[in-house]
Design an enzyme around this catalytic site. Sequence first.
Site, PDB file in Angstrom:
ATOM      1  N   THR A   8      -8.457 104.955  86.050  1.00  0.00           N
ATOM      2  CA  THR A   8      -8.392 104.287  87.350  1.00  0.00           C
ATOM      3  C   THR A   8      -8.904 102.859  87.225  1.00  0.00           C
ATOM      4  OG1 THR A   8      -9.034 104.397  89.683  1.00  0.00           O
ATOM      5  CG2 THR A   8     -10.703 105.051  88.115  1.00  0.00           C
ATOM      6  N   HIS A   9      -8.351 101.982  88.079  1.00  0.00           N
ATOM      7  CA  HIS A   9      -8.875 100.613  88.190  1.00  0.00           C
ATOM      8  C   HIS A   9      -9.770 100.525  89.423  1.00  0.00           C
ATOM      9  CE1 HIS A   9      -6.567  98.967  84.931  1.00  0.00           C
ATOM     10  NE2 HIS A   9      -5.428  99.380  85.449  1.00  0.00           N
ATOM     11  N   ASP A  71      -4.132 112.321  91.186  1.00  0.00           N
ATOM     12  CA  ASP A  71      -3.167 111.827  92.161  1.00  0.00           C
ATOM     13  C   ASP A  71      -3.250 112.740  93.376  1.00  0.00           C
ATOM     14  OD1 ASP A  71      -1.391 109.881  92.948  1.00  0.00           O
ATOM     15  OD2 ASP A  71       0.377 110.966  92.278  1.00  0.00           O
ATOM     16  N   THR A  72      -3.012 112.146  94.541  1.00  0.00           N
ATOM     17  CA  THR A  72      -3.135 112.892  95.794  1.00  0.00           C
ATOM     18  C   THR A  72      -1.907 112.651  96.650  1.00  0.00           C
ATOM     19  OG1 THR A  72      -5.553 112.812  95.811  1.00  0.00           O
ATOM     20  CG2 THR A  72      -4.491 113.097  97.941  1.00  0.00           C
ATOM     21  N   TYR A 155      -4.564 108.537 105.596  1.00  0.00           N
ATOM     22  CA  TYR A 155      -4.103 109.388 106.702  1.00  0.00           C
ATOM     23  C   TYR A 155      -5.256 110.126 107.392  1.00  0.00           C
ATOM     24  CZ  TYR A 155       0.487 108.585 104.576  1.00  0.00           C
ATOM     25  OH  TYR A 155       1.624 108.003 104.068  1.00  0.00           O
ATOM     26  N   HIS A 181      -9.853 118.081  99.851  1.00  0.00           N
ATOM     27  CA  HIS A 181      -8.995 118.410  98.709  1.00  0.00           C
ATOM     28  C   HIS A 181      -9.551 117.784  97.434  1.00  0.00           C
ATOM     29  CE1 HIS A 181      -7.903 115.000 101.141  1.00  0.00           C
ATOM     30  NE2 HIS A 181      -7.403 114.392 100.083  1.00  0.00           N
TER      31      HIS A 181
END
EC number: 3.6.1.66
Length: 200
Positions: A8-9, A71-72, A155, A181
């Site tokens: 990740t950045h 990832d989501t 969201y 999650h």
Amino acid sequence: MLRLIVATHNPNKAKEIKDFFKGYPVEVVSMKELGIEEDIEEYGNTIEENALIKARFLRDKVKEGIVISDDTGLFVEYLGGQPGVYSARFAGENATYEENNRKLLKLLEGVPYEKRKAYFKTIIAVIEGEKEVLLEGVLEGHILDHLQGENGFGYDPVFFVDGIGKTLAELSLEEKNKISHRGKALLKLKEYILKRLEEN
């Protein structure tokens, strides 16, 4: 000491994982700290594929340690699983959270609450050498017809959590991490890494 390299950045994501393993013999390192600045193109058709694409890219760069990537996606049943893998760019490339939420609410206009079922899913890909493992966390809820709450991002203001009676944006970060999650997937990652520590 196990070395965990995060694809990740995003400094917040890296910090979150560092905090998660505080007090354990685990060194958490981000791509940035290793001087890897390239953006990884996410061309997968599922969030599982995207998590693996990022993790494999990093594994090929570093060739040691345990590489993780996540990832989501938000999946709305009435919309056939949309926005899914396109959650971050639902309203177009570089779309803002507000634009994505607006598009989602527009598509669900007039749809009754009971048909607005949705779930968030986070996938964490773990790669060590040739071994690849996918860990999953899911949170079920409904999409409201308006924004509610000031916290969080994405969201969160429209995602009403079943069984809690609040949107994710109405929860504190601590409350959110306990049920989310991502929190569930991170707990599975912790179990996996602690097991690896026992094996060493």
